[in-house]
Design a protein around this motif. Structure first.
Motif, PDB file in Angstrom:
ATOM      1  N   CYS A  47       0.864  -1.178   0.000  1.00  7.60           N
ATOM      2  CA  CYS A  47       0.000   0.000   0.000  1.00  7.60           C
ATOM      3  C   CYS A  47       0.905   1.234   0.000  1.00  7.60           C
ATOM      4  O   CYS A  47       1.805   1.331   0.841  1.00  7.60           O
ATOM      5  CB  CYS A  47      -0.879  -0.027   1.247  1.00  7.60           C
ATOM      6  SG  CYS A  47      -1.729   1.542   1.566  1.00  7.60           S
ATOM      7  N   CYS A  49       0.389   4.084   1.004  1.00  7.24           N
ATOM      8  CA  CYS A  49       0.179   4.931   2.180  1.00  7.24           C
ATOM      9  C   CYS A  49       0.793   4.329   3.444  1.00  7.24           C
ATOM     10  O   CYS A  49       1.545   4.992   4.155  1.00  7.24           O
ATOM     11  CB  CYS A  49      -1.316   5.172   2.351  1.00  7.24           C
ATOM     12  SG  CYS A  49      -1.708   6.263   3.707  1.00  7.24           S
ATOM     13  N   CYS A  50       0.489   3.041   3.738  1.00  8.09           N
ATOM     14  CA  CYS A  50       0.935   2.472   5.019  1.00  8.09           C
ATOM     15  C   CYS A  50       1.971   1.355   4.844  1.00  8.09           C
ATOM     16  O   CYS A  50       2.464   0.821   5.838  1.00  8.09           O
ATOM     17  CB  CYS A  50      -0.257   1.938   5.805  1.00  8.09           C
ATOM     18  SG  CYS A  50      -0.925   0.413   5.119  1.00  8.09           S
ATOM     19  N   CYS A  63      -4.660   0.322   0.609  1.00  5.98           N
ATOM     20  CA  CYS A  63      -5.276  -0.872   1.204  1.00  5.98           C
ATOM     21  C   CYS A  63      -6.619  -0.497   1.839  1.00  5.98           C
ATOM     22  O   CYS A  63      -6.925   0.688   2.031  1.00  5.98           O
ATOM     23  CB  CYS A  63      -4.338  -1.479   2.246  1.00  5.98           C
ATOM     24  SG  CYS A  63      -4.195  -0.525   3.757  1.00  5.98           S
ATOM     25  N   CYS A  66      -6.475   1.825   4.964  1.00  7.43           N
ATOM     26  CA  CYS A  66      -6.206   3.250   4.699  1.00  7.43           C
ATOM     27  C   CYS A  66      -7.408   3.934   4.039  1.00  7.43           C
ATOM     28  O   CYS A  66      -7.646   5.116   4.264  1.00  7.43           O
ATOM     29  CB  CYS A  66      -4.969   3.410   3.824  1.00  7.43           C
ATOM     30  SG  CYS A  66      -3.445   3.037   4.706  1.00  7.43           S
TER      31      CYS A  66
HETATM   32 ZN   LIG Z   1      -2.603   1.113   3.708  1.00 13.24          ZN
END
Ligand SMILES: [Zn+2]
Ligand SMILES: [Zn+2]
Length: 240
Positions: A47, A49-50, A63, A66
């Motif tokens: 992902c 973002c994370c 994901c 997120c």
């Molecule tokens: Zn994520």
């Protein structure tokens, strides 16, 4: 060798061959090329973002976690999973004072950054700070040891004292998962006189587990005007 000046450290490194932390092979790196290839290579689509693993068909997509509850940070780069045997390297850096591992980890992280061609690079990098008591006990902050070579490798300015840890919180690893968010709430503050208006800030740590610490920090940075926050972590703990 935290107390030695860096020319002396370089001289010692040239004189004393080092052995691979994982297999014992002699060489001039703390982890030999074969172990680096075998264990510190990222095998996941993550992902953006994370940095949790996502299915290969979801490459580049956020994901579910997120999407459902967006964290305060915008992106995370991880070099590899926090798993056997890489966990030993992190423990050696953190508790065994094998500081020579930090530049090696920073190189893995730099490779992961460069592999994401679309990733905007931050204006400055700062380490996740340790609390004053833990800093005295350990004598160094492993996140700063990692941030320093990453900053020179990516040519991004290092701001080692941008953040302060105003509470000596319990280590997240020793706190029940459901209590990790509240354990770090209010733990961080911005050092006086820092202006972040419109800036992209990079936050460096050795391991990201629940992500609550980095989420809390990103919240502090955004409140101070940061436009974007990207995390740089050597290892990401896979979700259970
Ligand atoms: Zn994520
Ligand atoms: Zn090896």
């Amino acid at each position: 060798m935290p107390q030695l000046s860096s020319p002396l450290r370089s001289l010692l490194r040239a004189l004393l061959p080092c052995s691979c932390v994982l297999c014992g092979a002699t060489g001039d790196e703390p982890v030999c090329p074969a172990c680096t290839l075998a264990y510190a290579r990222d095998v996941h689509a993550r992902c953006p973002c994370c940095a949790n693993p996502v299915g290969v068909h979801d490459t580049g997509r956020h994901c579910g976690a997120c999407l459902a509850d967006a964290p305060a940070f915008d992106a995370t780069v991880a070099a590899c999973d926090y798993a056997v045997p890489v966990d030993r390297l992190v423990l050696q850096l953190k508790f065994g004072a094998r500081l020579a591992l930090a530049p090696w980890m920073a190189r893995r992280l730099r490779e992961a950054v460069l592999a994401r061609a679309d990733l905007p690079l931050p204006d400055l990098l700062c380490p996740v700070p340790l609390g004053p008591r833990r800093l005295v006990e350990r004598g160094y902050n492993q996140a700063l040891e990692l941030a320093r070579p990453l900053s020179s490798g990516l040519r991004i300015r290092l701001a080692p004292r941008l953040l302060l840890r105003q509470l000596d919180t319990a280590a997240q690893s020793g706190v029940a998962p459901g209590e990790r968010r509240s354990n770090v709430r209010g733990a961080f503050a911005l050092a006086d006189g820092q202006a972040l208006e419109g800036m992209h800030v990079g936050v460096v740590d050795d391991v990201m587990t629940s992500g609550h610490t980095l989420d809390e920090i990103a919240g502090v940075l955004k409140k101070a005007g940061a436009a974007r926050v990207t995390n740089f972590v050597f290892a990401r703990t896979p979700p259970h």
